[in-house]
Motif scaffolding. Structure first.
Motif, PDB file in Angstrom:
ATOM      1  N   LEU A 270       0.823  -1.220   0.000  1.00 36.03           N
ATOM      2  CA  LEU A 270       0.000   0.000   0.000  1.00 36.03           C
ATOM      3  C   LEU A 270       0.852   1.264   0.000  1.00 36.03           C
ATOM      4  CD1 LEU A 270      -2.895  -0.938   2.493  1.00 36.03           C
ATOM      5  CD2 LEU A 270      -2.931  -0.881  -0.013  1.00 36.03           C
ATOM      6  N   THR A 271       1.989   1.183   0.704  1.00 34.30           N
ATOM      7  CA  THR A 271       2.901   2.341   0.706  1.00 34.30           C
ATOM      8  C   THR A 271       3.374   2.643  -0.704  1.00 34.30           C
ATOM      9  OG1 THR A 271       3.637   1.772   2.943  1.00 34.30           O
ATOM     10  CG2 THR A 271       5.043   3.261   1.646  1.00 34.30           C
ATOM     11  N   HIS A 272       3.795   1.609  -1.414  1.00 33.16           N
ATOM     12  CA  HIS A 272       4.239   1.783  -2.796  1.00 33.16           C
ATOM     13  C   HIS A 272       3.078   2.221  -3.690  1.00 33.16           C
ATOM     14  CE1 HIS A 272       8.158   0.262  -1.842  1.00 33.16           C
ATOM     15  NE2 HIS A 272       7.684  -0.940  -1.450  1.00 33.16           N
ATOM     16  N   TYR A 273       1.878   1.681  -3.364  1.00 34.99           N
ATOM     17  CA  TYR A 273       0.700   2.056  -4.147  1.00 34.99           C
ATOM     18  C   TYR A 273       0.435   3.564  -4.034  1.00 34.99           C
ATOM     19  CZ  TYR A 273      -4.282   2.886  -4.857  1.00 34.99           C
ATOM     20  OH  TYR A 273      -5.486   3.421  -5.239  1.00 34.99           O
ATOM     21  N   ASN A 274       0.473   4.075  -2.793  1.00 35.71           N
ATOM     22  CA  ASN A 274       0.227   5.522  -2.570  1.00 35.71           C
ATOM     23  C   ASN A 274       1.274   6.390  -3.285  1.00 35.71           C
ATOM     24  OD1 ASN A 274      -2.068   5.120  -0.977  1.00 35.71           O
ATOM     25  ND2 ASN A 274      -0.831   4.813   0.879  1.00 35.71           N
ATOM     26  N   GLN A 275       2.523   5.934  -3.237  1.00 35.41           N
ATOM     27  CA  GLN A 275       3.589   6.689  -3.914  1.00 35.41           C
ATOM     28  C   GLN A 275       3.359   6.691  -5.425  1.00 35.41           C
ATOM     29  OE1 GLN A 275       6.066   8.447  -2.395  1.00 35.41           O
ATOM     30  NE2 GLN A 275       6.387   9.253  -4.465  1.00 35.41           N
ATOM     31  N   SER A 276       2.852   5.575  -5.943  1.00 37.32           N
ATOM     32  CA  SER A 276       2.545   5.484  -7.374  1.00 37.32           C
ATOM     33  C   SER A 276       1.449   6.469  -7.756  1.00 37.32           C
ATOM     34  CB  SER A 276       2.111   4.063  -7.746  1.00 37.32           C
ATOM     35  OG  SER A 276       3.143   3.149  -7.521  1.00 37.32           O
ATOM     36  N   ASN A 277       0.443   6.625  -6.860  1.00 35.08           N
ATOM     37  CA  ASN A 277      -0.618   7.600  -7.120  1.00 35.08           C
ATOM     38  C   ASN A 277      -0.064   9.028  -7.185  1.00 35.08           C
ATOM     39  OD1 ASN A 277      -2.700   5.789  -7.327  1.00 35.08           O
ATOM     40  ND2 ASN A 277      -3.265   5.896  -5.154  1.00 35.08           N
ATOM     41  N   ILE A 278       0.825   9.352  -6.236  1.00 40.26           N
ATOM     42  CA  ILE A 278       1.448  10.693  -6.204  1.00 40.26           C
ATOM     43  C   ILE A 278       2.259  10.932  -7.478  1.00 40.26           C
ATOM     44  CG2 ILE A 278       3.141  12.139  -5.031  1.00 40.26           C
ATOM     45  CD1 ILE A 278       2.243  10.736  -2.395  1.00 40.26           C
ATOM     46  N   ASN A 279       3.055   9.912  -7.855  1.00 37.96           N
ATOM     47  CA  ASN A 279       3.883  10.032  -9.068  1.00 37.96           C
ATOM     48  C   ASN A 279       3.023  10.206 -10.315  1.00 37.96           C
ATOM     49  OD1 ASN A 279       6.138   9.727  -7.502  1.00 37.96           O
ATOM     50  ND2 ASN A 279       6.361   7.522  -7.914  1.00 37.96           N
ATOM     51  N   ALA A 280       1.926   9.466 -10.383  1.00 36.06           N
ATOM     52  CA  ALA A 280       1.041   9.556 -11.559  1.00 36.06           C
ATOM     53  C   ALA A 280       0.431  10.946 -11.673  1.00 36.06           C
ATOM     54  CB  ALA A 280      -0.044   8.485 -11.462  1.00 36.06           C
ATOM     55  N   GLU A 281      -0.030  11.513 -10.510  1.00 35.23           N
ATOM     56  CA  GLU A 281      -0.628  12.852 -10.530  1.00 35.23           C
ATOM     57  C   GLU A 281       0.403  13.907 -10.968  1.00 35.23           C
ATOM     58  OE1 GLU A 281      -3.386  15.712 -10.485  1.00 35.23           O
ATOM     59  OE2 GLU A 281      -3.715  13.553 -10.247  1.00 35.23           O
ATOM     60  N   LEU A 282       1.624  13.746 -10.463  1.00 35.51           N
ATOM     61  CA  LEU A 282       2.690  14.696 -10.836  1.00 35.51           C
ATOM     62  C   LEU A 282       3.009  14.609 -12.328  1.00 35.51           C
ATOM     63  CD1 LEU A 282       4.885  16.723 -10.021  1.00 35.51           C
ATOM     64  CD2 LEU A 282       6.386  14.779  -9.503  1.00 35.51           C
ATOM     65  N   LEU A 283       3.070  13.382 -12.841  1.00 40.51           N
ATOM     66  CA  LEU A 283       3.382  13.193 -14.258  1.00 40.51           C
ATOM     67  C   LEU A 283       2.261  13.711 -15.156  1.00 40.51           C
ATOM     68  CD1 LEU A 283       4.999   9.635 -14.037  1.00 40.51           C
ATOM     69  CD2 LEU A 283       6.151  11.760 -14.698  1.00 40.51           C
ATOM     70  N   LEU A 284       1.022  13.538 -14.726  1.00 42.30           N
ATOM     71  CA  LEU A 284      -0.107  14.078 -15.495  1.00 42.30           C
ATOM     72  C   LEU A 284      -0.032  15.609 -15.578  1.00 42.30           C
ATOM     73  CD1 LEU A 284      -3.112  11.899 -14.243  1.00 42.30           C
ATOM     74  CD2 LEU A 284      -2.321  12.108 -16.617  1.00 42.30           C
ATOM     75  N   THR A 285       0.298  16.237 -14.442  1.00 40.93           N
ATOM     76  CA  THR A 285       0.428  17.709 -14.423  1.00 40.93           C
ATOM     77  C   THR A 285       1.560  18.168 -15.358  1.00 40.93           C
ATOM     78  OG1 THR A 285      -0.358  17.750 -12.120  1.00 40.93           O
ATOM     79  CG2 THR A 285       0.816  19.711 -12.948  1.00 40.93           C
ATOM     80  N   GLN A 286       2.679  17.458 -15.327  1.00 36.50           N
ATOM     81  CA  GLN A 286       3.810  17.790 -16.204  1.00 36.50           C
ATOM     82  C   GLN A 286       3.435  17.644 -17.680  1.00 36.50           C
ATOM     83  OE1 GLN A 286       7.017  15.289 -14.848  1.00 36.50           O
ATOM     84  NE2 GLN A 286       7.558  16.666 -13.135  1.00 36.50           N
ATOM     85  N   LEU A 287       2.695  16.545 -17.993  1.00 38.53           N
ATOM     86  CA  LEU A 287       2.275  16.327 -19.377  1.00 38.53           C
ATOM     87  C   LEU A 287       1.336  17.430 -19.853  1.00 38.53           C
ATOM     88  CD1 LEU A 287       1.712  12.465 -19.482  1.00 38.53           C
ATOM     89  CD2 LEU A 287       3.346  13.792 -20.857  1.00 38.53           C
ATOM     90  N   GLN A 288       0.442  17.885 -18.979  1.00 39.09           N
ATOM     91  CA  GLN A 288      -0.452  18.978 -19.346  1.00 39.09           C
ATOM     92  C   GLN A 288       0.346  20.262 -19.629  1.00 39.09           C
ATOM     93  OE1 GLN A 288      -3.301  18.898 -16.036  1.00 39.09           O
ATOM     94  NE2 GLN A 288      -4.919  18.433 -17.529  1.00 39.09           N
ATOM     95  N   GLY A 289       1.364  20.506 -18.802  1.00 36.44           N
ATOM     96  CA  GLY A 289       2.206  21.690 -19.019  1.00 36.44           C
ATOM     97  C   GLY A 289       3.017  21.616 -20.306  1.00 36.44           C
ATOM     98  N   LEU A 290       3.473  20.414 -20.660  1.00 38.56           N
ATOM     99  CA  LEU A 290       4.294  20.244 -21.868  1.00 38.56           C
ATOM    100  C   LEU A 290       3.481  20.300 -23.153  1.00 38.56           C
ATOM    101  CD1 LEU A 290       6.673  17.380 -20.649  1.00 38.56           C
ATOM    102  CD2 LEU A 290       7.315  19.759 -21.120  1.00 38.56           C
ATOM    103  N   THR A 291       2.157  20.076 -23.046  1.00 40.83           N
ATOM    104  CA  THR A 291       1.329  20.014 -24.267  1.00 40.83           C
ATOM    105  C   THR A 291       0.274  21.118 -24.307  1.00 40.83           C
ATOM    106  OG1 THR A 291      -0.164  18.451 -23.186  1.00 40.83           O
ATOM    107  CG2 THR A 291       1.653  17.522 -24.484  1.00 40.83           C
ATOM    108  N   LEU A 292       0.585  22.244 -23.708  1.00 44.35           N
ATOM    109  CA  LEU A 292      -0.388  23.347 -23.654  1.00 44.35           C
ATOM    110  C   LEU A 292      -0.799  23.835 -25.042  1.00 44.35           C
ATOM    111  CD1 LEU A 292       0.888  25.516 -20.646  1.00 44.35           C
ATOM    112  CD2 LEU A 292      -1.257  24.233 -20.792  1.00 44.35           C
ATOM    113  N   ASN A 293       0.131  23.785 -26.006  1.00 45.63           N
ATOM    114  CA  ASN A 293      -0.161  24.287 -27.356  1.00 45.63           C
ATOM    115  C   ASN A 293      -0.733  23.207 -28.269  1.00 45.63           C
ATOM    116  OD1 ASN A 293       2.158  22.803 -27.467  1.00 45.63           O
ATOM    117  ND2 ASN A 293       3.238  24.170 -28.888  1.00 45.63           N
ATOM    118  N   ASN A 294      -1.067  22.049 -27.723  1.00 47.44           N
ATOM    119  CA  ASN A 294      -1.607  20.941 -28.516  1.00 47.44           C
ATOM    120  C   ASN A 294      -2.960  20.529 -27.928  1.00 47.44           C
ATOM    121  OD1 ASN A 294      -2.177  18.465 -29.801  1.00 47.44           O
ATOM    122  ND2 ASN A 294       0.013  18.049 -30.084  1.00 47.44           N
ATOM    123  N   ALA A 295      -4.041  21.018 -28.551  1.00 47.88           N
ATOM    124  CA  ALA A 295      -5.381  20.766 -28.022  1.00 47.88           C
ATOM    125  C   ALA A 295      -5.725  19.264 -27.998  1.00 47.88           C
ATOM    126  CB  ALA A 295      -6.424  21.515 -28.855  1.00 47.88           C
TER     127      ALA A 295
END
Length: 479
Positions: free
Chosen positions: A80-105
């Motif tokens: 579960l500890t690793h599971y929670n860390q995976s959730n945090i990492n996924a949310e961070l990566l999603l935010t980064q992907l949104q920032g990197l693709t701002l000009n691509n609708a």
């Protein structure tokens, strides 16, 4: 007619301009290509970064799936500890992907869809974890519907990730191809411009060589021409000396018979005037007057022929104030007869001959006294000032970088019309008849010849009935 420019130097100029244009074009194209290379390099790196973040996100999703399975199978809460860390990492990566693709609708929509699928999957996992914590097992929780939904959710997440990667891979291929094309084109463009520049440079060098060769030939021709010109000047100088000698001899020889004509005319007038009949007395007086005028004309012609010659031994610094002062003393009786008022200001020192400058101002003052208005006392003013650069620049015979004085002689005489301002300095030119005013019409010609001999100019300004102004511009003795 303007001399045509040397073809070689024209070619040099044309080739130089073409070379410069090619260099400018080449630099512009190279700069533009380098800009495109930089732009598409950044685009490739950006796409690579998006793909890297997508791979990390998918790995995080797989890790979360594995941790949930491990916890369900073993009950070990480390998963579960690793599971929670995976959730945090996924949310961070999603935010980064949104920032990197701002000009691509398209990618923004894909990422939002992926976020929704992940959140739905997380809610299912949270429900599973909650049931597991309460009951210690998943008995009674799992059924075929939930299993199918879980499998379908995972497939949809995987499909969305693959779609994101597909878009980025397409962008990567396009940007990479353009980048390769620009990188390959840059050496060709630079090389082509260099070849053109070197070729035109060689042609320019050859044209310069041809120009220099033609210039050497022209210099030789100029040297030969200068030598011929010196010879011609020497011949002309010798000819002028011979003409001066001839004029002196001619005037001397001509004056002797004129003196005899005058002497015999005087004897006839003294001894036989009472015996002359009809118009005899008139004819005799005309013979005498003509012989006197002829003698004066010969004398003036001799002075005119000598006025243009420069004798270096006679050229010195002349104090014009002193010259005019001495000349006015000799002119005193004439000035008194005319009741003239002559005012002389401070005058400069100039190069020349005392005798000739005396003759200049004697001619000018005599001219002003001669052409005075009837019944009005002559007023003559002589002043001087530094000649302005603008005034000197108006006359091409003057040195634009030299220092000059402007000497003005102003009178209140009868004046003359503006169109005659240059004519009065021509030899034998008269604006009035011989009966009205005496003279041979040579005085002002001699004056101009003397002034020009010493590097100056003289010109007149006047209007009929309003007096005259004679302007003399002479080089200063100051350096």
């Amino acid at each position: 007619m303007k001399k045509e420019q040397n073809p070689s130097i024209r070619q040099v100029k044309i080739y130089s301009i073409v070379t410069l244009i090619l260099i400018i074009i080449g630099s512009g194209v190279s700069y533009w290509t380098a800009g495109r290379i930089d732009f598409y390099t950044k685009a490739v790196m950006h796409t690579s970064e998006v793909l890297q973040r997508t791979d990390q996100l998918y790995s995080s999703i797989l890790e979360r799936e594995t941790n949930i399975r491990g916890y369900v199978l073993t009950g070990n809460k480390d998963f579960l500890t690793h599971y929670n860390q995976s959730n945090i990492n996924a949310e961070l990566l999603l935010t980064q992907l949104q920032g990197l693709t701002l000009n691509n609708a398209t990618q923004q929509n894909n990422i939002e869809e992926l976020r929704g699928l992940i959140n739905a999957r997380v809610r299912t996992f949270e429900a599973t974890i909650g049931y597991m914590n309460e009951n210690g097992s998943l008995d009674g929780f799992l059924d075929s519907t939930k299993a199918n939904n879980a499998l379908q959710g995972y497939k949809m997440i995987k499909s969305t990730v693959l779609r994101i990667n597909e878009v980025e891979n397409k962008l990567f291929r396009e940007s990479n191809q353009v980048l390769i094309n620009n990188i390959n084109a840059l050496p060709f463009i630079v090389g082509l411009i260099s070849v053109f520049s070197i070729t035109i440079g060689l042609v320019t060098f050859f044209s310069i060589y041809q120009y220099n060769k033609a210039q050497l030939l022209a210099n030789k021709e100029i040297t030969l021409f200068q030598e011929k010109l010196r010879d011609q000047i020497k011949l002309l100088d010798d000819s002028n000396k011979e003409l001066e000698q001839f004029a002196y001899v001619a005037s001397h020889d001509l004056q002797e018979p004129l003196r005899k004509i005058t002497a015999f005319s005087d004897l006839l007038n003294e001894q036989y005037s009472d015996k002359l009949q009809g118009d005899g007395d008139l004819y005799l007086n005309r013979i005498t007057a003509a012989s006197v005028r002829m003698r004066l004309l010969i004398t003036d012609l001799l002075e005119y022929s000598r006025a243009g010659r420069v004798d270096p031994e006679q050229v010195k610094s002349v104090n014009l104030s002193q010259v005019i002062s001495e000349m006015l003393e000799d002119f005193e009786i004439t000035i008194q007869d005319k009741a003239a008022n002559i005012t002389v200001g401070k005058l400069p020192k100039v190069k020349g001959s005392d005798t000739e400058y005396r003759q200049v101002f004697q001619n000018l003052i005599s001219n002003s006294l001669k052409f005075a208005k009837t019944g009005i006392n002559p007023e003559i003013t002589i002043t001087s000032e530094k000649a302005s650069q603008a005034l000197v620049s108006k006359y091409p015979t003057l040195n634009k970088n030299g220092n000059y004085y402007r000497i003005k002689l102003v009178d209140n005489g009868i004046g003359f019309e503006k169109e005659h301002a240059d004519r009065i300095f021509s030899i034998f030119q008269r604006l009035h008849g011989k009966k009205e005013y005496e003279g041979t019409g040579i005085g002002l010609s001699i004056t101009r010849k003397i002034i020009e001999k010493y590097g100056g100019i003289i010109y007149a300004e006047s209007s009929l009935g309003k007096g005259s102004t004679f302007n003399i511009i002479l080089p200063s003795t100051e350096t």
